[in-house]
Design a protein around this motif. Structure first.
Motif, mmCIF file in Angstrom:
data_model
loop_
_atom_site.group_PDB
_atom_site.id
_atom_site.type_symbol
_atom_site.label_atom_id
_atom_site.label_comp_id
_atom_site.label_asym_id
_atom_site.label_seq_id
_atom_site.Cartn_x
_atom_site.Cartn_y
_atom_site.Cartn_z
ATOM 1 N N PHE A 32 17.758 0.482 -3.540
ATOM 2 C CA PHE A 32 16.838 1.247 -2.693
ATOM 3 C C PHE A 32 15.670 0.384 -2.233
ATOM 4 O O PHE A 32 15.268 0.432 -1.064
ATOM 5 C CB PHE A 32 16.312 2.461 -3.461
ATOM 6 N N LEU A 33 15.097 -0.405 -3.147
ATOM 7 C CA LEU A 33 13.966 -1.257 -2.792
ATOM 8 C C LEU A 33 14.323 -2.226 -1.676
ATOM 9 O O LEU A 33 13.545 -2.432 -0.736
ATOM 10 C CB LEU A 33 13.487 -2.032 -4.019
ATOM 11 N N ALA A 34 15.522 -2.821 -1.768
ATOM 12 C CA ALA A 34 15.956 -3.765 -0.732
ATOM 13 C C ALA A 34 16.113 -3.064 0.616
ATOM 14 O O ALA A 34 15.667 -3.566 1.654
ATOM 15 C CB ALA A 34 17.272 -4.422 -1.148
ATOM 16 N N GLY A 35 16.743 -1.891 0.598
ATOM 17 C CA GLY A 35 16.930 -1.137 1.837
ATOM 18 C C GLY A 35 15.619 -0.640 2.406
ATOM 19 O O GLY A 35 15.399 -0.681 3.622
ATOM 20 N N HIS A 36 14.738 -0.165 1.520
ATOM 21 C CA HIS A 36 13.434 0.342 1.948
ATOM 22 C C HIS A 36 12.600 -0.773 2.575
ATOM 23 O O HIS A 36 11.927 -0.568 3.604
ATOM 24 C CB HIS A 36 12.715 0.937 0.747
ATOM 25 N N LEU A 37 12.654 -1.955 1.966
ATOM 26 C CA LEU A 37 11.915 -3.093 2.511
ATOM 27 C C LEU A 37 12.447 -3.489 3.880
ATOM 28 O O LEU A 37 11.669 -3.741 4.810
ATOM 29 C CB LEU A 37 12.002 -4.287 1.555
ATOM 30 N N ALA A 38 13.770 -3.535 3.999
ATOM 31 C CA ALA A 38 14.381 -3.900 5.282
ATOM 32 C C ALA A 38 13.914 -2.962 6.396
ATOM 33 O O ALA A 38 13.598 -3.400 7.509
ATOM 34 C CB ALA A 38 15.899 -3.872 5.172
ATOM 35 N N ILE A 167 -0.937 -2.956 -3.342
ATOM 36 C CA ILE A 167 -0.619 -4.341 -3.711
ATOM 37 C C ILE A 167 -0.537 -4.493 -5.230
ATOM 38 O O ILE A 167 0.364 -5.166 -5.760
ATOM 39 C CB ILE A 167 -1.667 -5.307 -3.117
ATOM 40 N N ILE A 168 -1.474 -3.872 -5.956
ATOM 41 C CA ILE A 168 -1.459 -3.937 -7.424
ATOM 42 C C ILE A 168 -0.188 -3.289 -7.977
ATOM 43 O O ILE A 168 0.479 -3.849 -8.857
ATOM 44 C CB ILE A 168 -2.707 -3.246 -8.013
ATOM 45 N N ALA A 169 0.151 -2.110 -7.443
ATOM 46 C CA ALA A 169 1.333 -1.393 -7.934
ATOM 47 C C ALA A 169 2.614 -2.167 -7.636
ATOM 48 O O ALA A 169 3.506 -2.246 -8.489
ATOM 49 C CB ALA A 169 1.397 -0.010 -7.288
ATOM 50 N N ILE A 170 2.716 -2.728 -6.442
ATOM 51 C CA ILE A 170 3.899 -3.526 -6.096
ATOM 52 C C ILE A 170 3.999 -4.756 -6.994
ATOM 53 O O ILE A 170 5.098 -5.146 -7.433
ATOM 54 C CB ILE A 170 3.856 -3.954 -4.614
ATOM 55 N N SER A 171 2.868 -5.367 -7.302
ATOM 56 C CA SER A 171 2.860 -6.544 -8.177
ATOM 57 C C SER A 171 3.340 -6.183 -9.578
ATOM 58 O O SER A 171 4.116 -6.917 -10.197
ATOM 59 C CB SER A 171 1.459 -7.156 -8.235
ATOM 60 N N LEU A 172 2.878 -5.038 -10.094
ATOM 61 C CA LEU A 172 3.331 -4.587 -11.414
ATOM 62 C C LEU A 172 4.810 -4.232 -11.391
ATOM 63 O O LEU A 172 5.547 -4.522 -12.339
ATOM 64 C CB LEU A 172 2.503 -3.378 -11.862
ATOM 65 N N ALA A 205 14.387 -14.822 -7.292
ATOM 66 C CA ALA A 205 14.374 -14.907 -5.834
ATOM 67 C C ALA A 205 14.277 -13.516 -5.214
ATOM 68 O O ALA A 205 13.507 -13.287 -4.271
ATOM 69 C CB ALA A 205 15.623 -15.625 -5.341
ATOM 70 N N TYR A 206 15.061 -12.574 -5.752
ATOM 71 C CA TYR A 206 15.025 -11.197 -5.266
ATOM 72 C C TYR A 206 13.630 -10.613 -5.443
ATOM 73 O O TYR A 206 13.074 -9.988 -4.535
ATOM 74 C CB TYR A 206 16.051 -10.356 -6.027
ATOM 75 N N THR A 207 13.057 -10.813 -6.639
ATOM 76 C CA THR A 207 11.725 -10.290 -6.930
ATOM 77 C C THR A 207 10.685 -10.874 -5.984
ATOM 78 O O THR A 207 9.804 -10.154 -5.494
ATOM 79 C CB THR A 207 11.337 -10.602 -8.386
ATOM 80 N N ALA A 208 10.793 -12.175 -5.708
ATOM 81 C CA ALA A 208 9.830 -12.831 -4.812
ATOM 82 C C ALA A 208 9.916 -12.258 -3.401
ATOM 83 O O ALA A 208 8.891 -12.010 -2.754
ATOM 84 C CB ALA A 208 10.087 -14.339 -4.784
ATOM 85 N N VAL A 209 11.147 -12.027 -2.925
ATOM 86 C CA VAL A 209 11.338 -11.463 -1.581
ATOM 87 C C VAL A 209 10.749 -10.055 -1.505
ATOM 88 O O VAL A 209 10.053 -9.696 -0.539
ATOM 89 C CB VAL A 209 12.833 -11.440 -1.206
ATOM 90 N N ILE A 210 11.026 -9.240 -2.532
ATOM 91 C CA ILE A 210 10.507 -7.873 -2.573
ATOM 92 C C ILE A 210 8.983 -7.878 -2.591
ATOM 93 O O ILE A 210 8.327 -7.135 -1.847
ATOM 94 C CB ILE A 210 11.046 -7.122 -3.809
ATOM 95 N N TRP A 211 8.401 -8.730 -3.420
ATOM 96 C CA TRP A 211 6.944 -8.781 -3.554
ATOM 97 C C TRP A 211 6.279 -9.237 -2.254
ATOM 98 O O TRP A 211 5.374 -8.567 -1.740
ATOM 99 C CB TRP A 211 6.554 -9.729 -4.687
ATOM 100 N N ILE A 212 6.738 -10.355 -1.714
ATOM 101 C CA ILE A 212 6.144 -10.888 -0.481
ATOM 102 C C ILE A 212 6.330 -9.908 0.670
ATOM 103 O O ILE A 212 5.407 -9.663 1.455
ATOM 104 C CB ILE A 212 6.764 -12.254 -0.131
#
Length: 227
Positions: A32-38, A167-172, A205-212
């Motif tokens: 879901f996170l990947a799709g939501h980000l896209a 930003i804080i919540a996404i980082s956590l 790598a996945y985590t970095a893409v999601i975070w950025i």
């Protein structure tokens, strides 16, 4: 009670059962996170494309699709949290029985950090739903009434406090992902000594893409690149 109900209760009560629940619900949430980000990254393409994407989501299966997706995601989210809390509690109890002094203190600090970060993520999810789905803010609701989700997103992130909390919540969340994605492979028996390095690398790598990707949006709005 039927045999199937008994089997489900036994499955849930076992630690391996809870770990499998955490892994399977984790797969759904990671996807879901990947799709939501896209979808969210369409904000950089422009208002028209972003609004068309939002209209498509709300029109799936004559409007039922978005609610089915929400129910599935909410169910997975609740099961993921409950199973994780129960596993953490059980592990902490077992650890405290086995170790003394410094080891116990370290474990307690780690557990407290996980609880607080988890509560912050839960608060963020609730806030996010109230902010962008239920739209308790009348200033944002007017954009939804006008069929302009792009404007609603931009207006919401113009508030520095909202953006900072986001930003804080996404980082956590990503701190959980960096460990959680690799743990999914471990739980499902898909991780070996040979593949461990590759899996850990893919998880990071996945985590970095999601975070950025996610934090770039409020930053872009505050900087005036998206308006």
């Amino acid at each position: 009670m039927s045999n199937s109900s008994c089997s489900l209760c036994q499955f849930w009560s076992s630690s391996i059962g809870k770990k499998i629940v955490v892994a399977l619900t984790g797969i759904v949430l990671v996807g879901f996170l990947a799709g939501h980000l896209a979808g969210n990254l369409l904000v950089y393409v422009g208002a028209e494309d972003f609004n068309e994407y939002a209209e498509f989501l709300h029109g799936m299966a004559h409007g039922a699709g978005i609610w089915i997706a929400r129910i599935v995601l909410l169910t997975c989210f609740v099961l993921h949290i409950v199973a994780t809390i129960q596993l953490t509690t059980a592990n902490r109890a077992a650890r405290e029985n086995r170790y003394q002094c410094e080891g116990t203190m370290t474990a307690s600090r780690s557990s407290r950090l996980m609880i607080w970060s988890g509560l912050t993520i839960l608060a963020f999810v609730i806030f996010h739903i109230l902010h962008y789905t239920i739209r308790v803010d009348s200033d944002l609701a007017k954009f939804a009434d006008e069929g302009n989700p792009y404007g609603m997103l931009v207006e919401g992130f113009k508030n520095p406090l909202v953006s900072i909390f986001y930003i804080i919540a996404i980082s956590l969340l990503c701190s959980h992902l960096s460990h959680g994605v690799a743990s999914i492979f471990q739980t499902l028996g898909l991780r070996s000594r040979k593949s461990a390095g590759l899996i850990d690398g893919l998880a990071k790598a996945y985590t970095a893409v999601i975070w950025i990707g996610f934090i770039s949006i409020p930053i872009a709005v505050l900087a005036g690149f998206v308006k």
